[in-house]
Design an enzyme around this catalytic site. Structure first.
Site, PDB file in Angstrom:
ATOM      1  N   LYS A  54     -17.329  35.315 -13.894  1.00  0.00           N
ATOM      2  CA  LYS A  54     -16.471  36.507 -13.955  1.00  0.00           C
ATOM      3  C   LYS A  54     -15.238  36.248 -14.826  1.00  0.00           C
ATOM      4  O   LYS A  54     -14.846  37.093 -15.631  1.00  0.00           O
ATOM      5  CB  LYS A  54     -16.057  36.920 -12.534  1.00  0.00           C
ATOM      6  CG  LYS A  54     -17.202  37.592 -11.803  1.00  0.00           C
ATOM      7  CD  LYS A  54     -17.026  37.678 -10.296  1.00  0.00           C
ATOM      8  CE  LYS A  54     -18.366  38.135  -9.714  1.00  0.00           C
ATOM      9  NZ  LYS A  54     -18.443  38.186  -8.287  1.00  0.00           N
ATOM     10  N   GLN A  98     -14.768  37.423  -3.314  1.00  0.00           N
ATOM     11  CA  GLN A  98     -16.143  36.940  -3.445  1.00  0.00           C
ATOM     12  C   GLN A  98     -16.792  36.802  -2.063  1.00  0.00           C
ATOM     13  O   GLN A  98     -16.203  36.234  -1.150  1.00  0.00           O
ATOM     14  CB  GLN A  98     -16.144  35.590  -4.201  1.00  0.00           C
ATOM     15  CG  GLN A  98     -17.518  35.046  -4.509  1.00  0.00           C
ATOM     16  CD  GLN A  98     -18.301  35.906  -5.497  1.00  0.00           C
ATOM     17  OE1 GLN A  98     -17.730  36.605  -6.334  1.00  0.00           O
ATOM     18  NE2 GLN A  98     -19.618  35.871  -5.402  1.00  0.00           N
ATOM     19  N   ASP A 121     -15.308  46.283  -7.082  1.00  0.00           N
ATOM     20  CA  ASP A 121     -16.659  45.994  -6.571  1.00  0.00           C
ATOM     21  C   ASP A 121     -17.313  47.262  -6.008  1.00  0.00           C
ATOM     22  O   ASP A 121     -18.531  47.326  -5.851  1.00  0.00           O
ATOM     23  CB  ASP A 121     -16.563  44.990  -5.407  1.00  0.00           C
ATOM     24  CG  ASP A 121     -17.098  43.617  -5.738  1.00  0.00           C
ATOM     25  OD1 ASP A 121     -17.915  43.507  -6.657  1.00  0.00           O
ATOM     26  OD2 ASP A 121     -16.691  42.666  -5.050  1.00  0.00           O
TER      27      ASP A 121
HETATM   28  N1  GUN Z   1     -21.463  37.973  -3.734  1.00  0.00           N
HETATM   29  C1  GUN Z   1     -22.677  38.208  -4.278  1.00  0.00           C
HETATM   30  N2  GUN Z   1     -22.632  39.314  -5.051  1.00  0.00           N
HETATM   31  C2  GUN Z   1     -21.364  39.780  -4.985  1.00  0.00           C
HETATM   32  C3  GUN Z   1     -20.700  40.871  -5.582  1.00  0.00           C
HETATM   33  O1  GUN Z   1     -21.273  41.679  -6.311  1.00  0.00           O
HETATM   34  N3  GUN Z   1     -19.378  41.006  -5.284  1.00  0.00           N
HETATM   35  C4  GUN Z   1     -18.742  40.143  -4.460  1.00  0.00           C
HETATM   36  N4  GUN Z   1     -17.460  40.377  -4.213  1.00  0.00           N
HETATM   37  N5  GUN Z   1     -19.326  39.126  -3.893  1.00  0.00           N
HETATM   38  C5  GUN Z   1     -20.631  38.935  -4.160  1.00  0.00           C
END
Ligand code: GUN
Length: 284
Positions: A54, A98, A121
């Site tokens: 990211k 996350q 998200d």
């Molecule tokens: N863990 C696995 N996929 C995601 C996601 O799309 N967003 C977040 N915040 N955590 C994740």
């Protein structure tokens, strides 16, 4: 040989990133530099790898990003306090926590502490609710990525039979809603569904998100179907693979997304899009 059947996440995300970089430059000229804050709790290696990705993506498009890495022992209260500060920080446009979080922290409470206007998200109840009623929202990154790939490939969802396999809050449920909003007829299959193959064989479009290697096989799809493979698994040789038996399906489908190089790249690019959208909203 089957090149024309591939819906390439690489190609689509590269085009999207160019567009995002342009928007970032326009925002910067107006004194707004988009910024994403990423919080990671604990040391789950997969999560750490996703988070690194990211930050790399942000840097590529000149989006600022900061990393708030917290120890596994962090309390829910401490985490909520950090989110509260980020909510109030006008230089931060996107907040991402996350997942998964350590067991002693309640995911729902943490996610819903994020200001919905910074919830890039698309996981807060406010965003999920707005998405469900078709209002402006931050659409969740992976489901939107699936729809983007169908759009790019010129696959019109209107009136199509779409079968979604998987009912998670992150993928299965929201992608079903987004497909419904495009006037598809949507069937959601899951672990308790009777005879999944009977349903998938009727589908024009199959979106598979179950997290099991080779779950979707050629006998389960009709000739000319479109397959969107959301799975990210490691096979016995340690190679990345999706939920679809790609080699078995490629001769039968009209279009399919590869793994790697498919939906995963779209997830990443949609996080950037949402962060820029949040920064653009500041202007309004
Ligand atoms: N863990 C696995 N996929 C995601 C996601 O799309 N967003 C977040 N915040 N955590 C994740």
């Amino acid at each position: 040989m089957y090149e024309e059947k591939l819906i390439s996440g690489k190609e689509i995300s590269a085009a999207a990133k160019a567009e995002i970089s342009k928007k970032v430059a326009e925002l910067k000229a107006k004194g707004i530099h988009p910024k994403l804050s990423v919080i990671i709790v604990g040391e789950n290696p997969a999560s750490q790898s996703y988070v690194r990705g990211k930050h790399k993506d942000c840097a590529e498009c000149d989006i600022l990003s900061d990393n708030i890495a917290l120890p596994e022992s962090t309390t829910q209260e401490e985490l909520l306090d950090i989110i509260d500060k980020l909510n109030k920080d006008n230089t931060v446009h996107g907040i991402l926590v996350q997942l998964p979080l350590p067991k002693h922290i309640e995911e729902y409470a943490v996610i819903n502490a994020i200001d919905p206007s910074k919830d890039v998200d698309g996981f807060t109840a406010v965003n999920v609710g707005n998405m469900n009623i078709g209002k402006d929202c931050f659409a969740p990154c992976t489901p939107q990525g699936c729809i983007d790939m169908l759009d790019y490939a010129g696959v019109d969802l209107c009136g199509k039979d779409v079968v979604v396999i998987g009912r998670s809050n992150i993928v299965g449920k929201p992608v079903s809603v987004l497909a419904l909003q495009r006037s598809a007829t949507v069937t959601i299959c899951h672990s308790k569904t009777k005879n999944i193959a009977e349903k998938t064989r009727m589908a024009d479009i199959i979106i598979v998100a179950v997290g099991r290697e080779n779950f979707l096989t050629a006998d389960m799809v009709k000739e000319g179907a479109v397959v969107i493979d959301v799975g990210i698994n490691r096979n016995s040789e340690g190679k990345l693979c999706g939920d679809a038996d790609f080699d078995g399906l490629i001769g039968k489908v009209s279009k399919i997304t590869p793994v790697p190089g498919g939906v995963g790249l779209m997830t990443r690019v949609n996080l950037l899009k949402n962060t820029v959208k949040s920064a653009e909203n500041v202007e309004k």
